[in-house]
Design an enzyme around this catalytic site. Structure first.
Site, PDB file in Angstrom:
ATOM      1  N   ASP A  44      31.398 -34.912   1.003  1.00 44.69           N
ATOM      2  CA  ASP A  44      32.019 -35.860   1.895  1.00 44.69           C
ATOM      3  C   ASP A  44      30.809 -36.574   2.616  1.00 44.69           C
ATOM      4  O   ASP A  44      30.948 -37.558   3.165  1.00 44.69           O
ATOM      5  CB  ASP A  44      32.677 -34.897   3.199  1.00 44.69           C
ATOM      6  CG  ASP A  44      33.913 -34.586   3.065  1.00 44.69           C
ATOM      7  OD1 ASP A  44      34.594 -34.725   1.903  1.00 44.69           O
ATOM      8  OD2 ASP A  44      34.818 -33.572   3.798  1.00 44.69           O
TER       9      ASP A  44
ATOM     10  N   LYS B  12      40.794 -21.705  -0.963  1.00 45.98           N
ATOM     11  CA  LYS B  12      40.961 -20.756   0.051  1.00 45.98           C
ATOM     12  C   LYS B  12      39.993 -21.300   1.403  1.00 45.98           C
ATOM     13  O   LYS B  12      39.031 -21.134   1.491  1.00 45.98           O
ATOM     14  CB  LYS B  12      40.220 -19.441  -0.440  1.00 45.98           C
ATOM     15  CG  LYS B  12      40.345 -18.370   0.589  1.00 45.98           C
ATOM     16  CD  LYS B  12      39.434 -17.058   0.168  1.00 45.98           C
ATOM     17  CE  LYS B  12      39.416 -16.003   1.076  1.00 45.98           C
ATOM     18  NZ  LYS B  12      38.688 -16.361   2.236  1.00 45.98           N
TER      19      LYS B  12
ATOM     20  N   SER C  73      36.646 -20.485  -1.303  1.00 46.05           N
ATOM     21  CA  SER C  73      35.836 -20.237  -0.040  1.00 46.05           C
ATOM     22  C   SER C  73      34.689 -20.833   0.308  1.00 46.05           C
ATOM     23  O   SER C  73      34.695 -21.853   0.512  1.00 46.05           O
ATOM     24  CB  SER C  73      35.804 -18.521   0.061  1.00 46.05           C
ATOM     25  OG  SER C  73      35.623 -18.008   1.321  1.00 46.05           O
TER      26      SER C  73
END
Length: 462
Positions: free
Chosen positions: A316, A330, A305
């Site tokens: 990224d 998740k 999560s």
């Protein structure tokens, strides 16, 4: 009973109250189906309450019906009733009324044993130490107690007194200790071990000036606690940072965004999409960003999560190397919706979140290992711990988390993830070109980084 039946249908769907007879004729067929379905439900409720062989509590019946509906959705949607609401709020706020002591069962005596007092709490100020046995709480003997039994008696309203009987290590007689309960704020930002002043030590490698911060989950104070830890590291001229998100199940989305913003100057942190909610995205701001600190983020199969939001955004944007294991997967957002006059809540999945690259994080029940989900460690920085290594890690970590005057005991355990992180950061600090430089675009459907060890499939986790 018919009036009760009508009231039940209308209370469950108050929008029906606003549909007049003329409007009802024009209402869409879907609304008619809604009413008929709820009428069937209410009739079933009535029949069970009136005619079932045994008496049954209305609330229990209603809660069971709610849980039944949620079972048709996903494993993260849940109903938290009045009995569980206090514990749920404590897990979100990480604070409660108590004395501030971690307890376990002593394997030798079977009695409650102090694992560690929390610094600054009533237990710490009263002189409780690791290894002390709690023989009595109030006027009750703790013989045969479970840790839950102890929690139920030690927790309570702040300002109230509680008396315990303690057998200190080396003593023969039980000492009576009275304390006043206080608000205990459980920290979510931890270091490697306690320093002599009973505060967390965040500098892991003084020679290379590498800091180490564990984030156990994302509560409403996590970003504030992290800022404080970073301030202490800056005062020690920190040159590199290990951020440990292993075994972190997630928490508040807002905190993951705030923490990511500490290290990113610009660009999307995360975006969410839902069927009945507008698409949203959170963007990093330049002000106050820490840009001159090489970072390594540790994750494993239990990082989920909000942990995945943070690690994915840093990966990224090429802000940190991600080291360890592929994460849980998740990628769904749960809204906490008050019910029953705020005496219970509905935790309902309302959206999915996506990493800055736009790639998926969520692993659905039919997902395969080659599918796109989770956060994959960077190339040459993946290592999957065996079950034995995880067991050894927990024992090592448990010992280092104990507050003792002579410090934690020495251990032969060599954390493979931490070793990879230190090796990576030392090279980054030295400015060396390195083949382990993170490749943040390597996620999802692309070939995952090779893992050096294998382990059995993990159990389901929320």
């Amino acid at each position: 009973m018919k009036s009760f039946l009508k009231t039940l249908v209308l209370c469950m769907f108050p929008a029906l109250l606003f549909v007049g007879s003329a409007q009802a004729q024009e209402a869409p067929k879907k609304d008619d189906d809604y009413y008929e379905l709820m009428k069937t439900f209410a009739e079933t409720f009535e029949q069970i309450e009136r005619n079932y062989v045994n008496d049954i509590d209305r609330r229990e019946l209603m809660e069971a019906a709610i849980q039944g509906m949620l079972q048709k959705l996903d494993r993260y949607s849940n109903y938290i009733g009045p009995r569980e609401l206090e514990a749920f709020n404590e897990s979100m706020d990480q604070e409660f009324g108590g004395i501030g002591v971690q307890v376990d069962i002593d394997p030798t005596t079977g009695r409650l044993m102090v694992v560690s007092p929390l610094p600054g709490t009533p237990a710490y100020k009263a002189g409780l130490k690791a290894g002390d046995l709690i023989m009595e709480i109030g006027d009750q003997s703790t013989e045969g107690f479970s840790t839950r039994d102890a929690q139920n008696l030690l927790k309570g309203r702040p300002g109230d007194k509680v008396k315990i009987g303690v057998l200190h290590q080396g003593d023969e007689d039980v000492t009576s200790v009275e304390m006043v309960r206080a608000i205990i704020k459980m920290s979510t930002v931890l270091g490697d071990q306690y320093a002599p002043d009973a505060e967390w030590e965040y500098m892991l490698d003084p020679e290379h000036k590498i800091g180490f911060i564990r984030l156990t989950h994302f509560s409403n104070r996590s970003s504030e606690e992290l800022q404080s830890a970073l301030k202490k590291l800056k005062e020690q001229d920190v040159k590199g940072l290990v951020l440990d998100l292993r075994f972190n199940p997630g928490g508040l989305l807002s905190q993951a965004v705030e923490i990511a913003d500490m290290f990113l100057e610009e660009g999307t942190i995360v975006s969410t999409k839902g069927r009945n909610s507008p698409e949203r995205s959170w963007t990093a701001r330049k002000e106050g960003t820490i840009t001159d600190l090489p970072m390594a983020v540790l994750v494993n199969r239990y990082s989920a999560s909000a942990s995945e939001i943070l690690s994915a955004s840093l990966q990224d944007h090429k802000r940190a190397a991600v080291i360890g294991e592929r994460t849980w997967g998740k990628g769904s957002v749960q809204n906490v919706i008050p019910l029953d006059g705020e005496h219970s809540v509905l935790k309902l999945t309302t959206a999915s979140y996506h990493r800055p690259s736009g790639k998926n994080i969520h692993r659905d029940k039919n997902a395969k290992p080659e599918d796109e989900w989770g956060v994959t460690p960077d190339e040459k920085l993946a290592y999957k711990m065996t079950d034995k290594e995880i067991k050894d890690y927990f024992e090592y970590r448990r010992n280092r988390d104990i507050l003792k005057e002579d410090g934690p005991p020495k251990s032969d355990f060599n954390d493979p993830h931490l070793k990879l992180a230190l090796d990576y950061l030392i090279k980054q600090i030295a400015g060396e070109a390195d083949s382990t430089k993170p490749n943040p675009t390597k996620t999802g459907a692309e070939k995952p980084a090779e893992e050096k060890q294998t382990s059995s499939k993990s159990d389901s986790q929320e």
